[in-house]
Design a protein around this motif. Sequence first.
Motif, PDB file in Angstrom:
ATOM      1  N   ARG A 132     -20.989  10.887 -48.809  1.00  8.81           N
ATOM      2  CA  ARG A 132     -20.925  10.594 -50.039  1.00  8.81           C
ATOM      3  C   ARG A 132     -19.731   9.964 -50.840  1.00  8.81           C
ATOM      4  O   ARG A 132     -19.732   9.411 -51.856  1.00  8.81           O
ATOM      5  CB  ARG A 132     -21.261  11.858 -50.909  1.00  8.81           C
ATOM      6  N   TYR A 133     -18.698  10.269 -50.013  1.00  3.84           N
ATOM      7  CA  TYR A 133     -17.450   9.712 -50.250  1.00  3.84           C
ATOM      8  C   TYR A 133     -16.878   8.498 -49.539  1.00  3.84           C
ATOM      9  O   TYR A 133     -15.807   8.020 -49.985  1.00  3.84           O
ATOM     10  CB  TYR A 133     -16.263  10.873 -50.430  1.00  3.84           C
ATOM     11  N   ARG A 134     -17.552   7.956 -48.517  1.00  6.40           N
ATOM     12  CA  ARG A 134     -17.028   6.971 -48.107  1.00  6.40           C
ATOM     13  C   ARG A 134     -17.336   5.587 -48.832  1.00  6.40           C
ATOM     14  O   ARG A 134     -18.053   5.475 -49.731  1.00  6.40           O
ATOM     15  CB  ARG A 134     -17.998   6.891 -46.561  1.00  6.40           C
ATOM     16  N   LYS A 135     -16.670   4.427 -48.275  1.00  4.34           N
ATOM     17  CA  LYS A 135     -16.883   3.013 -48.865  1.00  4.34           C
ATOM     18  C   LYS A 135     -18.523   2.951 -48.435  1.00  4.34           C
ATOM     19  O   LYS A 135     -18.955   2.759 -47.509  1.00  4.34           O
ATOM     20  CB  LYS A 135     -15.985   2.237 -48.192  1.00  4.34           C
ATOM     21  N   GLN A 136     -19.323   2.798 -49.616  1.00  2.00           N
ATOM     22  CA  GLN A 136     -20.769   2.435 -49.688  1.00  2.00           C
ATOM     23  C   GLN A 136     -20.932   1.026 -49.401  1.00  2.00           C
ATOM     24  O   GLN A 136     -20.586   0.259 -50.525  1.00  2.00           O
ATOM     25  CB  GLN A 136     -21.428   2.964 -50.562  1.00  2.00           C
ATOM     26  N   MET A 174     -12.321   7.710 -40.826  1.00  2.00           N
ATOM     27  CA  MET A 174     -12.476   6.540 -39.780  1.00  2.00           C
ATOM     28  C   MET A 174     -13.020   7.321 -38.430  1.00  2.00           C
ATOM     29  O   MET A 174     -13.707   6.633 -37.655  1.00  2.00           O
ATOM     30  CB  MET A 174     -11.348   5.929 -39.638  1.00  2.00           C
ATOM     31  N   LEU A 175     -12.281   8.537 -38.039  1.00  2.00           N
ATOM     32  CA  LEU A 175     -12.766   8.709 -36.904  1.00  2.00           C
ATOM     33  C   LEU A 175     -14.306   9.598 -36.858  1.00  2.00           C
ATOM     34  O   LEU A 175     -14.776   9.915 -35.698  1.00  2.00           O
ATOM     35  CB  LEU A 175     -11.641  10.186 -36.627  1.00  2.00           C
ATOM     36  N   SER A 176     -14.795   9.580 -38.025  1.00  2.00           N
ATOM     37  CA  SER A 176     -16.223  10.108 -38.120  1.00  2.00           C
ATOM     38  C   SER A 176     -17.222   8.928 -37.699  1.00  2.00           C
ATOM     39  O   SER A 176     -18.345   8.978 -37.580  1.00  2.00           O
ATOM     40  CB  SER A 176     -16.418  10.651 -39.725  1.00  2.00           C
ATOM     41  N   THR A 177     -16.589   7.753 -37.572  1.00  2.00           N
ATOM     42  CA  THR A 177     -17.423   6.713 -37.232  1.00  2.00           C
ATOM     43  C   THR A 177     -18.288   6.871 -36.045  1.00  2.00           C
ATOM     44  O   THR A 177     -17.575   7.192 -35.010  1.00  2.00           O
ATOM     45  CB  THR A 177     -16.835   5.285 -37.191  1.00  2.00           C
ATOM     46  N   PRO A 178     -19.596   6.647 -36.013  1.00  2.00           N
ATOM     47  CA  PRO A 178     -20.501   7.055 -34.822  1.00  2.00           C
ATOM     48  C   PRO A 178     -20.098   6.143 -33.681  1.00  2.00           C
ATOM     49  O   PRO A 178     -19.699   4.943 -33.956  1.00  2.00           O
ATOM     50  CB  PRO A 178     -21.993   6.950 -35.497  1.00  2.00           C
ATOM     51  N   SER A 179     -20.294   6.198 -32.599  1.00  2.00           N
ATOM     52  CA  SER A 179     -19.560   5.613 -31.469  1.00  2.00           C
ATOM     53  C   SER A 179     -20.537   4.160 -31.197  1.00  2.00           C
ATOM     54  O   SER A 179     -20.045   2.940 -30.752  1.00  2.00           O
ATOM     55  CB  SER A 179     -19.849   6.362 -29.990  1.00  2.00           C
ATOM     56  N   LEU A 180     -21.712   4.148 -31.958  1.00  2.00           N
ATOM     57  CA  LEU A 180     -22.528   2.891 -31.904  1.00  2.00           C
ATOM     58  C   LEU A 180     -22.559   2.007 -32.926  1.00  2.00           C
ATOM     59  O   LEU A 180     -23.236   0.862 -33.101  1.00  2.00           O
ATOM     60  CB  LEU A 180     -24.037   3.456 -31.433  1.00  2.00           C
ATOM     61  N   SER A 181     -21.694   2.586 -34.026  1.00  2.00           N
ATOM     62  CA  SER A 181     -21.699   1.910 -35.274  1.00  2.00           C
ATOM     63  C   SER A 181     -20.529   0.648 -35.081  1.00  2.00           C
ATOM     64  O   SER A 181     -19.633   0.734 -34.554  1.00  2.00           O
ATOM     65  CB  SER A 181     -21.096   2.509 -36.416  1.00  2.00           C
ATOM     66  N   PRO A 182     -20.962  -0.562 -35.546  1.00  2.00           N
ATOM     67  CA  PRO A 182     -20.138  -1.861 -35.150  1.00  2.00           C
ATOM     68  C   PRO A 182     -19.041  -1.907 -36.357  1.00  2.00           C
ATOM     69  O   PRO A 182     -17.986  -2.510 -35.984  1.00  2.00           O
ATOM     70  CB  PRO A 182     -21.023  -3.139 -35.555  1.00  2.00           C
ATOM     71  N   SER A 183     -19.019  -1.166 -37.592  1.00  2.00           N
ATOM     72  CA  SER A 183     -18.193  -1.194 -38.600  1.00  2.00           C
ATOM     73  C   SER A 183     -17.656   0.080 -38.655  1.00  2.00           C
ATOM     74  O   SER A 183     -18.353   1.169 -38.630  1.00  2.00           O
ATOM     75  CB  SER A 183     -18.638  -1.835 -39.727  1.00  2.00           C
ATOM     76  N   VAL A 184     -16.392   0.261 -39.304  1.00  2.00           N
ATOM     77  CA  VAL A 184     -15.853   1.645 -39.412  1.00  2.00           C
ATOM     78  C   VAL A 184     -16.121   2.097 -40.758  1.00  2.00           C
ATOM     79  O   VAL A 184     -16.185   1.528 -41.668  1.00  2.00           O
ATOM     80  CB  VAL A 184     -14.165   1.412 -39.345  1.00  2.00           C
ATOM     81  N   ILE A 185     -16.253   3.314 -40.744  1.00  2.00           N
ATOM     82  CA  ILE A 185     -16.483   4.375 -41.818  1.00  2.00           C
ATOM     83  C   ILE A 185     -15.037   4.315 -42.648  1.00  2.00           C
ATOM     84  O   ILE A 185     -14.241   4.720 -41.878  1.00  2.00           O
ATOM     85  CB  ILE A 185     -17.075   5.395 -41.705  1.00  2.00           C
ATOM     86  N   GLN A 186     -15.061   4.127 -44.031  1.00  2.00           N
ATOM     87  CA  GLN A 186     -13.661   4.433 -44.627  1.00  2.00           C
ATOM     88  C   GLN A 186     -13.951   5.234 -45.851  1.00  2.00           C
ATOM     89  O   GLN A 186     -15.068   5.022 -46.438  1.00  2.00           O
ATOM     90  CB  GLN A 186     -13.315   2.813 -44.989  1.00  2.00           C
ATOM     91  N   LEU A 187     -12.893   5.885 -46.239  1.00  5.17           N
ATOM     92  CA  LEU A 187     -12.743   6.628 -47.615  1.00  5.17           C
ATOM     93  C   LEU A 187     -12.869   5.523 -48.601  1.00  5.17           C
ATOM     94  O   LEU A 187     -12.334   4.676 -48.840  1.00  5.17           O
ATOM     95  CB  LEU A 187     -11.593   7.428 -47.804  1.00  5.17           C
ATOM     96  N   GLY A 188     -14.025   5.711 -49.719  1.00  5.91           N
ATOM     97  CA  GLY A 188     -14.452   4.902 -50.483  1.00  5.91           C
ATOM     98  C   GLY A 188     -13.872   5.135 -52.216  1.00  5.91           C
ATOM     99  O   GLY A 188     -13.340   4.492 -52.558  1.00  5.91           O
TER     100      GLY A 188
END
Length: 517
Positions: free
Chosen positions: A38-42, A463-477
């Motif tokens: 809910r709080y990551r960059k969508q 950022m460390l919550s990014t799944p291993s197969l995801s090509p782009s990084v999860i960021q706090l948004g």
Amino acid sequence: MHKLLRKMKKNFASSAGDLSNDGHQTNDMQISATDIYRYRKQRGVNLGSWFVLERWISDTPFRNAKAPAQSDLDVAHGSNAQEILEQHWDTWIQESDWDWIARHGINSVRIPIGYYHLCGADPSVLHATDFQPFHDVYSGAWSRIVRAIQSAAARNIGVLIDLHAAPGKQNNDSHAGTSDRANFFGDVHNQNCTLRVLKSLIQTLTRLLQESNPPLNNIIGIELLNEPHPPSDHALQKWYTEAISTIHELDSSIPIYIGDCWRLDIYADFISHHASSGPLVLDHHLYRCFTSSDIHTSVQDLSRSLADHSASFPQTLKRAAEKIGRAGGGVVIGEWSGALNPGSLRGVPGEQREYVDAQLGLYEKVCAGWFFWTYTKEHGGDTGWSFRDAVDGGVFPELAGPQRNYVDNSEGGVARRNRALEESKRQAFGAHIDYWSRISGSYNHPLFESGFEAGWNDAYTFMLSTPSLSPSVIQLGFTGAWARKRSSDHSKHYWEFEHGFMQGVDAANAHYQAAEN
């Protein structure tokens, strides 16, 4: 994801519950998978014309529709409506589409639905509405929406459920459900009926999330109304207030998205005065291809007006985002595209890509997220409106968001990252003190330090919550909203914590992108 979050929590435990010299307390937060969603960059795309149909996007479902054959109700009145709709629902978005979406870095989708699509879970939503005779036609929709949520969850994609068509129509467009004139604001029955629909939607989603195995936690929000056209801001804000209260009685934490009627400042003020336990998110739609002014402005000038962050609109967007962030919410661009009127084009190579890049640069810098309109069209080749065609045609980047990097999370890697944090914090803190020493006032500078550290550590947690197969990084948004959650003290010196937090997030993102881990 839960196992990874537990590991991260150990690595970053030093930032939780940190007590600064003045006694300021940062909240000892358990960052859950739901928080991450809910709080990551969508970085999202609209799944337009899947459930709420739009003929310019997909015209086959209208083949038997009753004249004028432009809306869902027209389709329902036509022959073989149930068969036509169910075939469309089962083929418009398939598992291969979800794979494609995830592969290109999209981490969220906005799914426009009409209230009638909920009738399979709650037949009462149709009572005394235009769609009451068509329960059988639409009863199969909800099971497909549930499967969409599950398919998204399997790929770590968040879902924003958007009430695109409300009882009585909230605007005059056919994508609000019928081809009749809007009467949402002219009849209190329609407004009350929509409150009941939203209540039913929340209750239905709550049951779904509780009963699912494995658990679903990828609902990132509910949008109250798509593009409402009220007789006055007072009329809409009065209804918004009641709708927010209705939803929060059932779920006080779910993000609520509200449309701004293209008046950012007015609705930013509304949200700032209605802070709540769950985030309130302002949804602004931006197109530059409809008005006379847009048509007579070159794409180069349109791009410059967005890329120049000191220009009028970027400043308005930034002002709204900061105000809403301090109230615990955020701003998203819920609809935008690469579409341009032919009058704006100059035949210069790459001009459409330049326009898309200008928008992305602004939204990435200022907003909590964005959703391109729309994922696909029945007839291919439209690089302005179809996300798939835009990517394939080089108008939109191959990957939405920064590329995922390798992070050394060994003991040595964490130690190096902590040293980088300390050095970044020292430099930022020195600059902060130097700047404000020139301006007379009362300060509590240790708040900046604690904010910087919390921002850095939380940014890395995301950022460390990014799944291993995801090509782009999860960021706090939703950085402003998250900073507010992170602090238990919102008194007059809170701004220093917030400034530190924001700079800490930016420093962590830059460190991650430099791959110096």
